[in-house]
Design a protein around this motif. Structure first.
Motif, PDB file in Angstrom:
ATOM      1  N   MET A 524       0.689  -1.070   0.328  1.00  0.00           N
ATOM      2  CA  MET A 524      -0.128   0.139  -0.311  1.00  0.00           C
ATOM      3  C   MET A 524       0.855   1.089   0.831  1.00  0.00           C
ATOM      4  SD  MET A 524      -3.170  -0.703  -0.314  1.00  0.00           S
ATOM      5  CE  MET A 524      -4.104   1.600  -0.141  1.00  0.00           C
ATOM      6  N   ASP A 525       2.138   1.249   0.013  1.00  0.00           N
ATOM      7  CA  ASP A 525       2.684   2.612   0.127  1.00  0.00           C
ATOM      8  C   ASP A 525       2.533   2.831  -0.648  1.00  0.00           C
ATOM      9  OD1 ASP A 525       3.308   2.363   3.176  1.00  0.00           O
ATOM     10  OD2 ASP A 525       5.753   1.348   2.609  1.00  0.00           O
ATOM     11  N   GLU A 526       2.793   2.068  -1.684  1.00  0.00           N
ATOM     12  CA  GLU A 526       3.300   2.755  -3.446  1.00  0.00           C
ATOM     13  C   GLU A 526       1.946   3.292  -3.849  1.00  0.00           C
ATOM     14  OE1 GLU A 526       6.312  -0.715  -3.347  1.00  0.00           O
ATOM     15  OE2 GLU A 526       4.173  -0.367  -2.393  1.00  0.00           O
ATOM     16  N   ILE A 527       0.890   2.522  -3.539  1.00  0.00           N
ATOM     17  CA  ILE A 527      -0.624   2.873  -3.600  1.00  0.00           C
ATOM     18  C   ILE A 527      -0.558   4.665  -3.287  1.00  0.00           C
ATOM     19  CG2 ILE A 527      -3.212   2.851  -3.418  1.00  0.00           C
ATOM     20  CD1 ILE A 527      -1.419   0.868  -5.269  1.00  0.00           C
ATOM     21  N   TYR A 528      -0.549   4.988  -1.564  1.00  0.00           N
ATOM     22  CA  TYR A 528      -0.928   5.859  -1.372  1.00  0.00           C
ATOM     23  C   TYR A 528       0.783   6.908  -1.965  1.00  0.00           C
ATOM     24  CZ  TYR A 528      -3.325   4.007   2.554  1.00  0.00           C
ATOM     25  OH  TYR A 528      -3.620   3.567   3.811  1.00  0.00           O
ATOM     26  N   LEU A 529       1.459   6.520  -2.656  1.00  0.00           N
ATOM     27  CA  LEU A 529       2.834   7.667  -2.656  1.00  0.00           C
ATOM     28  C   LEU A 529       1.549   8.188  -3.797  1.00  0.00           C
ATOM     29  CD1 LEU A 529       5.995   6.174  -1.563  1.00  0.00           C
ATOM     30  CD2 LEU A 529       4.839   8.489  -1.287  1.00  0.00           C
ATOM     31  N   LEU A 530       1.317   7.220  -4.818  1.00  0.00           N
ATOM     32  CA  LEU A 530       0.869   7.268  -6.664  1.00  0.00           C
ATOM     33  C   LEU A 530      -0.126   8.221  -6.215  1.00  0.00           C
ATOM     34  CD1 LEU A 530       0.903   6.637  -9.160  1.00  0.00           C
ATOM     35  CD2 LEU A 530      -0.903   4.777  -9.150  1.00  0.00           C
ATOM     36  N   PHE A 531      -1.183   7.758  -5.346  1.00  0.00           N
ATOM     37  CA  PHE A 531      -2.040   8.800  -4.815  1.00  0.00           C
ATOM     38  C   PHE A 531      -1.597  10.450  -5.350  1.00  0.00           C
ATOM     39  CE2 PHE A 531      -5.604  10.561  -1.621  1.00  0.00           C
ATOM     40  CZ  PHE A 531      -6.473  11.227  -2.885  1.00  0.00           C
ATOM     41  N   TRP A 532      -0.739  10.922  -3.666  1.00  0.00           N
ATOM     42  CA  TRP A 532      -0.375  11.842  -3.730  1.00  0.00           C
ATOM     43  C   TRP A 532       0.340  12.458  -4.959  1.00  0.00           C
ATOM     44  CZ3 TRP A 532       0.869  14.786   1.174  1.00  0.00           C
ATOM     45  CH2 TRP A 532      -0.437  15.063   2.126  1.00  0.00           C
ATOM     46  N   GLN A 533       1.112  11.298  -6.092  1.00  0.00           N
ATOM     47  CA  GLN A 533       2.295  12.710  -7.109  1.00  0.00           C
ATOM     48  C   GLN A 533       1.097  12.910  -7.341  1.00  0.00           C
ATOM     49  OE1 GLN A 533       5.391  12.283  -7.651  1.00  0.00           O
ATOM     50  NE2 GLN A 533       5.929  11.500  -5.504  1.00  0.00           N
ATOM     51  N   LEU A 534       0.047  12.147  -8.426  1.00  0.00           N
ATOM     52  CA  LEU A 534      -0.709  12.792  -8.530  1.00  0.00           C
ATOM     53  C   LEU A 534      -1.616  13.922  -8.787  1.00  0.00           C
ATOM     54  CD1 LEU A 534      -2.232   9.216  -9.929  1.00  0.00           C
ATOM     55  CD2 LEU A 534      -1.008  10.813 -11.408  1.00  0.00           C
ATOM     56  N   MET A 535      -1.538  13.824  -7.054  1.00  0.00           N
ATOM     57  CA  MET A 535      -2.550  15.083  -5.966  1.00  0.00           C
ATOM     58  C   MET A 535      -1.336  16.957  -6.730  1.00  0.00           C
ATOM     59  SD  MET A 535      -5.808  14.617  -5.619  1.00  0.00           S
ATOM     60  CE  MET A 535      -6.180  15.647  -4.866  1.00  0.00           C
ATOM     61  N   PHE A 536      -0.048  16.109  -6.028  1.00  0.00           N
ATOM     62  CA  PHE A 536       1.103  17.514  -6.054  1.00  0.00           C
ATOM     63  C   PHE A 536       1.529  17.356  -6.946  1.00  0.00           C
ATOM     64  CE2 PHE A 536      -0.875  16.313  -1.309  1.00  0.00           C
ATOM     65  CZ  PHE A 536      -1.428  17.533  -1.460  1.00  0.00           C
ATOM     66  N   ARG A 537       1.864  16.795  -8.216  1.00  0.00           N
ATOM     67  CA  ARG A 537       3.000  16.606  -8.914  1.00  0.00           C
ATOM     68  C   ARG A 537       2.343  16.902 -10.606  1.00  0.00           C
ATOM     69  NH1 ARG A 537       6.533  13.911  -9.698  1.00  0.00           N
ATOM     70  NH2 ARG A 537       8.729  15.324 -10.351  1.00  0.00           N
TER      71      ARG A 537
END
Length: 577
Positions: A524-537
Motif C-alpha cells: 500500500m506504500d506505493e498506492i498512497y505515494l501514487l495518489f499523492w504524486q498525482l495530486m501534487f505533481r
C-alpha cells in the motif's frame, strides 16, 4: 456511525413519546435507529434478511407489546416451549426477541444489548449504576464539581446499604458524621484518586453488584420482570444474557458512559467500514435514481456523478467511424448507448459492493473480517475494467488521481495481491473508488454532508489525520520520492527503461510488473505515494481539490511510505535489490 435496530414502545408514563425518544437518543448517543414498537413487527422486519444490512446492533427493552396473535406458531415453536413463551409474553417480550435473534436468526449476541428501566430490583442498585457511570466518565474526561459531589453522595448511599443490608454490619462513622473510610474500605472499595483506582473500584463494584443481586433472591415488583432476575434463571441453565443498560431516571443525566464504552467495544473496524459504506452507497443510489430526468436521458449533459467515461467514449466513437464505411451512429447516439450501459453497472455496483459486507458471527476472527473487507475492495475495483483507457474529460487533478490509483490497485489486487492489505487500508480504497466513480459535489447539500460524515468514518481508521504541510514542503517530498521510485523502478524492472520524463503511474506500475524483481512485495506504500504524486505533481497549484478530507487522513501513511523510501535510497541507487 453505528446504526441500531431499537425495539421500544416508549410507554413509560413519564411524558409524551416524542420527548422520551429524543431524551433517550441523547442519553445513549444514538444517531441512526430503526424503531419497532412491538414483538410481531420486529420479527416481521427480521424475517427479511436484506434488512440486516440496515443495522449494526440491536437494542431491546425488557417488555413491549406482543403486537398480535399467531406469533408462537410462526416464530417460536421450534426454539422454546409454549410454557416458556407464555411465561415471558406479558412482561418479557424483550427476552423472547433476544432468543429469536440468537436461535432463529443466528445474530451475533455480542451486538445485542438491553436498554430498560427494569434492569434491577427496586432502587437500591441505582447508586451503584450512577457510580459506575461516573467512574467510566472519569476514565475519559475530568469530572466536574457537580460530578464529584454526586459521586460522593451515591458512594455513601451504596456503602450504607451494602454494609447494613448485604453484610449485616454497622457503618463506621467519624465524629463529623461522615463514613470512616479507613475502617470501612476493607469491605468496600478504594478511594477514587486516579485511573488505577478507578479500575479497581469498577472491578469491586461488579462483585458488589453480584452480591446485592444474589441477596435479593429474585425478588421483583408486582407485575414486573427484571433483567437481573432473568439473568439468574439463564445462568442456572448455563446461558448468558447480553449486557443491560438502565434508562435515565434523573433529569440531569446527560450521557450513559457505560453504554458509550460498550458501543465503542463493538464499533470494530469491520463494522465501521460496513456501516459507512452501506450508508454512502445508499445516499449515492437515492441521488442516482432521482437524477434520471429528461436532461440526463439525452446523454448530452453531465449528471451529478463523476464521468471518467466521456473522453473514452468520444475516443471509441472516433475509432468506430474510422473503421466503418457508413460512418456509424452519431456521437450523441453512441454516447447515449454507452452511458446507459455504464449507468446500469453503477446501479449494480451500489448494490453489489455493500452486499460483500454482511453482519458477521461472533466467532469470525480478524483474518476472516480482513478477507471480507478485501473482497469488497475487489468487487468495487471490478468496475474499473469498464472505464476503458481512463481518459477523463475534462481532465482534473482529482479525477486523474482517483482513476489512476484505482487502476493500479485493480491490477495488483487481481494479480499478485498487495502485501499489507489491512482492513484500514480497505476503508481508504473503498472511499477512493466511490469518489472515482461519483462526483458527490453535485449532490444536494443534505446528501453531500451525510456522505462526507460516513466517508470520514472509513478514513479515520487510518489514524487521527494531520494538517497538510505547506505546498512547497509537499512538493519537495514528492520530488524526492519520485526520484527514489524511479531509482527503484530501474533497479527491479530494467525492461521498463524508465526515465525522468516517464509518468509516475508507469514508474510505480512497473515496480509491480510481472518482470519486476520485487513484484510479489508491492504494498500500500506505493498506492498512497501514487495518489499523492498525482495530486501534487500532476496539476497546477491553483486548482482546488474536492479530496481534501482524503488527503488529511492519508498524510501519515504517505509520510511513512516516503520515510521507508529514504531508508532504502542507497539500495536502489546502487541498483541492488
Amino acid at each position: 456511525m453505528m446504526r441500531f435496530l431499537w425495539v421500544e414502545d416508549f410507554n413509560e408514563d413519564k411524558g409524551d413519546r416524542t420527548a422520551l425518544e429524543a431524551r433517550w437518543k441523547e442519553y445513549f448517543g444514538l444517531e441512526e435507529v430503526i424503531i419497532k414498537e412491538d414483538l410481531k413487527s420486529a420479527l416481521e422486519y427480521l424475517d427479511d434478511r436484506e434488512n440486516f444490512a440496515d443495522f449494526d446492533g440491536v437494542l431491546l427493552d425488557i417488555r413491549f407489546p406482543s403486537g398480535g396473535e399467531g406469533i408462537y406458531e410462526k416464530y417460536f415453536s421450534e426454539i422454546v416451549t409454549k410454557k416458556m413463551y407464555g411465561d415471558y409474553l406479558e412482561n418479557g417480550t424483550g427476552i423472547l426477541l433476544y432468543l429469536a435473534l440468537a436461535l432463529r436468526y443466528s445474530y451475533n449476541q455480542e451486538r445485542i444489548a438491553f436498554v430498560s428501566g427494569n434492569v434491577d430490583e427496586g432502587k437500591n442498585m441505582r447508586p451503584l449504576t450512577d457510580m459506575v457511570n461516573l467512574l467510566i466518565k472519569f476514565q475519559h474526561e475530568p469530572l466536574s464539581d457537580i460530578d464529584w459531589e454526586d459521586y460522593r453522595s451515591q458512594e455513601e448511599i451504596l456503602a450504607t446499604f451494602y454494609l447494613e443490608t448485604v453484610k449485616s454490619r454497622k457503618v463506621p462513622y467519624l465524629e463529623d458524621g461522615t463514613i470512616d473510610w479507613d475502617t470501612a474500605s476493607a469491605e468496600l472499595w478504594d478511594n477514587l484518586k486516579d485511573q488505577n483506582s478507578a479500575d479497581r473500584i469498577l472491578d469491586r463494584l461488579s462483585e458488589v453488584q453480584r452480591e446485592i443481586r444474589n441477596d435479593s433472591d429474585g425478588r421483583k415488583e408486582a407485575g414486573s420482570l427484571k433483567y437481573s432476575s432473568v439473568c439468574r434463571q439463564f445462568n442456572e441453565c448455563g446461558l448468558v444474557l447480553p449486557r443491560a443498560f438502565e434508562k435515565p431516571y434523573k433529569d440531569r443525566d446527560e450521557k450513559s458512559w457505560s453504554f458509550y464504552e460498550w458501543k465503542q467495544g463493538i464499533e470494530t473496524p469491520y463494522y465501521v467500514i460496513r456501516s459507512g459504506l452501506i450508508g454512502m452507497c445508499r445516499i449515492l443510489r437515492e441521488n442516482f435514481i432521482s437524477a434520471q430526468g429528461e436532461e440526463y436521458v439525452s446523454g448530452l449533459t453531465e449528471p451529478f456523478w463523476r464521468r471518467a467515461q466521456l473522453g473514452w467514449w468520444k475516443y471509441l466513437w472516433r475509432k468506430t467511424n474510422e473503421e466503418e464505411a457508413d460512418g456509424g451512429p452519431s456521437i450523441e447516439q453512441f454516447i447515449r448507448e454507452h452511458r446507459a450501459a455504464w449507468d446500469r453497472e453503477m446501479c449494480e455496483l451500489l448494490t453489489s459492493v455493500p452486499a460483500m459486507l454482511p453482519a458477521m458471527s461472533a466467532s469470525a476472527g480478524e483474518a476472516t473480517l480482513n478477507a471480507q473487507a478485501e473482497a469488497a475492495v475487489r468487487e468495487v475495483l471490478r468496475y474499473v475494467d469498464g472505464m476503458g483507457d481512463l481518459k477523463p474529460e475534462p481532465r482534473t487533478r482529482d479525477l486523474d488521481a482517483c482513476c489512476l490509483t484505482m487502476k493500479l490497485a485493480r491490477n495488483w489486487t487481481s494479480h499478485q495481491g498487495i502485501r499489507d492489505m489491512t482492513i484500514e487500508n480497505c476503508g481508504f480504497l473503498l472511499a477512493l473508488c466511490l469518489r472515482g466513480y461519483f462526483d458527490i459535489s453535485r449532490m444536494p447539500e443534505l446528501s453531500w454532508k451525510g456522505y462526507l460524515a460516513r466517508e470520514e468514518s472509513l478514513l479515520k481508521l487510518l489514524g487521527p489525520g494531520a494538517d497538510l504541510p505547506e505546498r512547497s514542503v509537499i512538493i519537495e517530498l514528492m520530488d524526492r520520492s519520485f526520484d527514489q521510485l524511479l531509482a527503484k523502478n530501474k533497479a527491479v524492472y530494467e525492461a521498463g527503461r524508465s526515465g525522468k520524463d516517464t509518468p509516475v503511474y508507469k514508474i510505480i506500475s512497473g515496480i509491480g510488473h510481472q518482470e519486476s524483481k520485487c513484484r510479489e512485495t508491492v504494498s500500500m506504500d506505493e498506492i498512497y505515494l501514487l495518489f499523492w504524486q498525482l495530486m501534487f505533481r500532476g496539476m497546477p497549484a491553483d486548482q482546488d481539490s474536492g479530496l481534501k478530507i482524503i488527503l488529511k487522513y492519508t498524510a501519515e501513511p504517505v509520510l511513512r511510505a516516503a520515510g521507508k523510501l529514504d531508508a532504502e535510497a542507497e539500495t536502489w541507487k546502487n541498483g541492488n535489490v
